[in-house]
Design a protein around this motif. Structure first.
Motif, PDB file in Angstrom:
ATOM      1  N   ASP A  76     -17.776 -40.010 -11.013  1.00 15.89           N
ATOM      2  CA  ASP A  76     -18.084 -39.118 -12.311  1.00 15.89           C
ATOM      3  C   ASP A  76     -18.018 -37.590 -12.392  1.00 15.89           C
ATOM      4  O   ASP A  76     -17.470 -37.041 -12.981  1.00 15.89           O
ATOM      5  N   PHE A  77     -18.925 -37.114 -11.398  1.00 19.79           N
ATOM      6  CA  PHE A  77     -19.166 -35.685 -10.924  1.00 19.79           C
ATOM      7  C   PHE A  77     -17.816 -35.222 -10.655  1.00 19.79           C
ATOM      8  O   PHE A  77     -17.232 -33.995 -11.133  1.00 19.79           O
ATOM      9  N   SER A  78     -16.844 -35.668  -9.865  1.00 20.79           N
ATOM     10  CA  SER A  78     -15.514 -35.355  -9.478  1.00 20.79           C
ATOM     11  C   SER A  78     -14.683 -35.356 -10.587  1.00 20.79           C
ATOM     12  O   SER A  78     -13.685 -34.424 -10.822  1.00 20.79           O
ATOM     13  N   ALA A  79     -14.580 -36.287 -11.604  1.00 18.87           N
ATOM     14  CA  ALA A  79     -13.903 -36.224 -12.702  1.00 18.87           C
ATOM     15  C   ALA A  79     -14.268 -35.284 -13.675  1.00 18.87           C
ATOM     16  O   ALA A  79     -13.543 -34.383 -14.331  1.00 18.87           O
ATOM     17  N   GLU A  80     -15.478 -34.971 -13.774  1.00 17.76           N
ATOM     18  CA  GLU A  80     -16.033 -33.794 -14.719  1.00 17.76           C
ATOM     19  C   GLU A  80     -15.552 -32.471 -14.006  1.00 17.76           C
ATOM     20  O   GLU A  80     -15.181 -31.525 -14.694  1.00 17.76           O
ATOM     21  N   LEU A  81     -15.823 -32.380 -12.628  1.00 13.89           N
ATOM     22  CA  LEU A  81     -15.371 -31.208 -11.818  1.00 13.89           C
ATOM     23  C   LEU A  81     -14.000 -30.908 -12.185  1.00 13.89           C
ATOM     24  O   LEU A  81     -13.354 -29.694 -12.406  1.00 13.89           O
ATOM     25  N   ALA A  82     -13.009 -31.951 -12.034  1.00 16.26           N
ATOM     26  CA  ALA A  82     -11.648 -31.880 -12.760  1.00 16.26           C
ATOM     27  C   ALA A  82     -11.504 -31.001 -14.016  1.00 16.26           C
ATOM     28  O   ALA A  82     -10.510 -30.220 -14.091  1.00 16.26           O
ATOM     29  N   VAL A  83     -12.023 -31.824 -14.910  1.00 14.36           N
ATOM     30  CA  VAL A  83     -11.864 -31.189 -16.131  1.00 14.36           C
ATOM     31  C   VAL A  83     -12.397 -29.916 -16.365  1.00 14.36           C
ATOM     32  O   VAL A  83     -11.471 -29.123 -17.064  1.00 14.36           O
ATOM     33  N   GLU A  84     -13.477 -29.620 -15.819  1.00 18.72           N
ATOM     34  CA  GLU A  84     -14.068 -28.501 -16.020  1.00 18.72           C
ATOM     35  C   GLU A  84     -13.091 -27.176 -15.211  1.00 18.72           C
ATOM     36  O   GLU A  84     -12.988 -26.084 -15.696  1.00 18.72           O
ATOM     37  N   LEU A  85     -12.537 -27.697 -14.068  1.00 21.87           N
ATOM     38  CA  LEU A  85     -11.612 -26.562 -13.535  1.00 21.87           C
ATOM     39  C   LEU A  85     -10.493 -26.495 -14.237  1.00 21.87           C
ATOM     40  O   LEU A  85      -9.908 -25.289 -14.331  1.00 21.87           O
ATOM     41  N   VAL A  86      -9.922 -27.305 -14.863  1.00 24.47           N
ATOM     42  CA  VAL A  86      -8.606 -27.261 -15.846  1.00 24.47           C
ATOM     43  C   VAL A  86      -9.013 -26.359 -16.884  1.00 24.47           C
ATOM     44  O   VAL A  86      -8.245 -25.387 -17.077  1.00 24.47           O
ATOM     45  N   LEU A  87      -9.905 -26.585 -17.304  1.00 25.55           N
ATOM     46  CA  LEU A  87     -10.415 -25.778 -18.761  1.00 25.55           C
ATOM     47  C   LEU A  87     -10.594 -24.391 -18.165  1.00 25.55           C
ATOM     48  O   LEU A  87     -10.463 -23.247 -18.905  1.00 25.55           O
ATOM     49  N   PHE A  88     -11.344 -23.939 -17.108  1.00 29.65           N
ATOM     50  CA  PHE A  88     -11.564 -22.805 -16.513  1.00 29.65           C
ATOM     51  C   PHE A  88     -10.268 -22.022 -16.134  1.00 29.65           C
ATOM     52  O   PHE A  88     -10.253 -20.904 -16.520  1.00 29.65           O
ATOM     53  N   GLN A  89      -9.346 -22.982 -15.404  1.00 33.95           N
ATOM     54  CA  GLN A  89      -8.098 -22.220 -15.141  1.00 33.95           C
ATOM     55  C   GLN A  89      -7.400 -21.747 -16.524  1.00 33.95           C
ATOM     56  O   GLN A  89      -6.793 -20.684 -16.510  1.00 33.95           O
ATOM     57  N   GLN A  90      -7.432 -22.525 -17.595  1.00 36.46           N
ATOM     58  CA  GLN A  90      -6.764 -22.338 -18.753  1.00 36.46           C
ATOM     59  C   GLN A  90      -7.493 -21.201 -19.665  1.00 36.46           C
ATOM     60  O   GLN A  90      -7.096 -20.895 -20.422  1.00 36.46           O
ATOM     61  N   GLY A  91      -8.686 -20.792 -19.256  1.00 32.38           N
ATOM     62  CA  GLY A  91      -9.261 -19.731 -20.083  1.00 32.38           C
ATOM     63  C   GLY A  91      -9.912 -20.529 -21.196  1.00 32.38           C
ATOM     64  O   GLY A  91     -10.624 -19.592 -21.924  1.00 32.38           O
ATOM     65  N   MET A  92     -10.380 -21.604 -21.085  1.00 29.98           N
ATOM     66  CA  MET A  92     -11.169 -22.302 -22.057  1.00 29.98           C
ATOM     67  C   MET A  92     -12.326 -22.697 -22.102  1.00 29.98           C
ATOM     68  O   MET A  92     -13.128 -22.933 -22.948  1.00 29.98           O
ATOM     69  N   SER A  93     -12.885 -22.276 -20.863  1.00 31.50           N
ATOM     70  CA  SER A  93     -14.285 -22.491 -20.389  1.00 31.50           C
ATOM     71  C   SER A  93     -14.662 -21.217 -19.637  1.00 31.50           C
ATOM     72  O   SER A  93     -14.386 -21.259 -18.409  1.00 31.50           O
ATOM     73  N   PRO A  94     -15.554 -20.523 -20.358  1.00 33.04           N
ATOM     74  CA  PRO A  94     -15.826 -19.185 -19.479  1.00 33.04           C
ATOM     75  C   PRO A  94     -17.186 -19.849 -18.397  1.00 33.04           C
ATOM     76  O   PRO A  94     -17.714 -18.769 -18.026  1.00 33.04           O
ATOM     77  N   ASN A  95     -17.627 -20.747 -18.546  1.00 35.12           N
ATOM     78  CA  ASN A  95     -18.752 -21.574 -17.965  1.00 35.12           C
ATOM     79  C   ASN A  95     -18.677 -21.765 -16.375  1.00 35.12           C
ATOM     80  O   ASN A  95     -18.549 -22.867 -15.835  1.00 35.12           O
TER      81      ASN A  95
END
Length: 132
Positions: free
Chosen positions: A75-94
């Motif tokens: 679960d954490f790996s999947a969440e990390l993958a999603v968050e990393l993609v969003l972060f790289q695309q500038g959609m998550s400044p978190n």
């Protein structure tokens, strides 16, 4: 064997992503559902008595704890993958969330590899199992 192989691949991809290998992200995202399904199938097989295990000293509660930790790692790996993609695309400044998830992946992986007192997770029964 399939569950073990898929878990090993999942572990490798999750660690690669955690350490900054962005090329491992897409394969990780695709691997998660297959690996989780295989591990669930493996666990159910053991609980039904349709399989065998070299560590017959592990109580059912220990198997459940170990399975829970592997599921959390997934679960954490999947969440990390999603968050990393969003972060790289500038959609998550978190970036704090990204760092927290990397710590969760690391903690879950450490519990699976070495065992834990809290939560109670059994350590590998011998060095050869740890090495694998």
């Amino acid at each position: 064997k399939r569950g073990t192989d898929l878990y090993r691949a999942l572990e490798e991809k999750a660690l690669a992503v955690a350490f900054g290998d962005h090329d491992a992200l897409e394969p990780l995202v695709h691997l998660v559902p297959t690996a989780v399904a295989a591990l669930n199938e493996l666990a159910l097989s053991f609980f039904r008595g349709n399989g065998s295990c070299s560590n017959s000293s592990m109580a059912p509660e220990q198997w459940i704890q170990l399975h829970t930790q592997v599921a959390q790692l997934s679960d954490f790996s999947a969440e990390l993958a999603v968050e990393l993609v969003l972060f790289q695309q500038g959609m998550s400044p978190n970036d704090e969330r990204l760092n927290a998830l990397m710590e969760e992946v690391d903690s879950a992986l450490t519990r699976v590899m070495f065992g834990s007192f809290d939560p109670p997770v059994p350590a590998p029964p011998d060095q050869s199992d740890f090495n694998e």
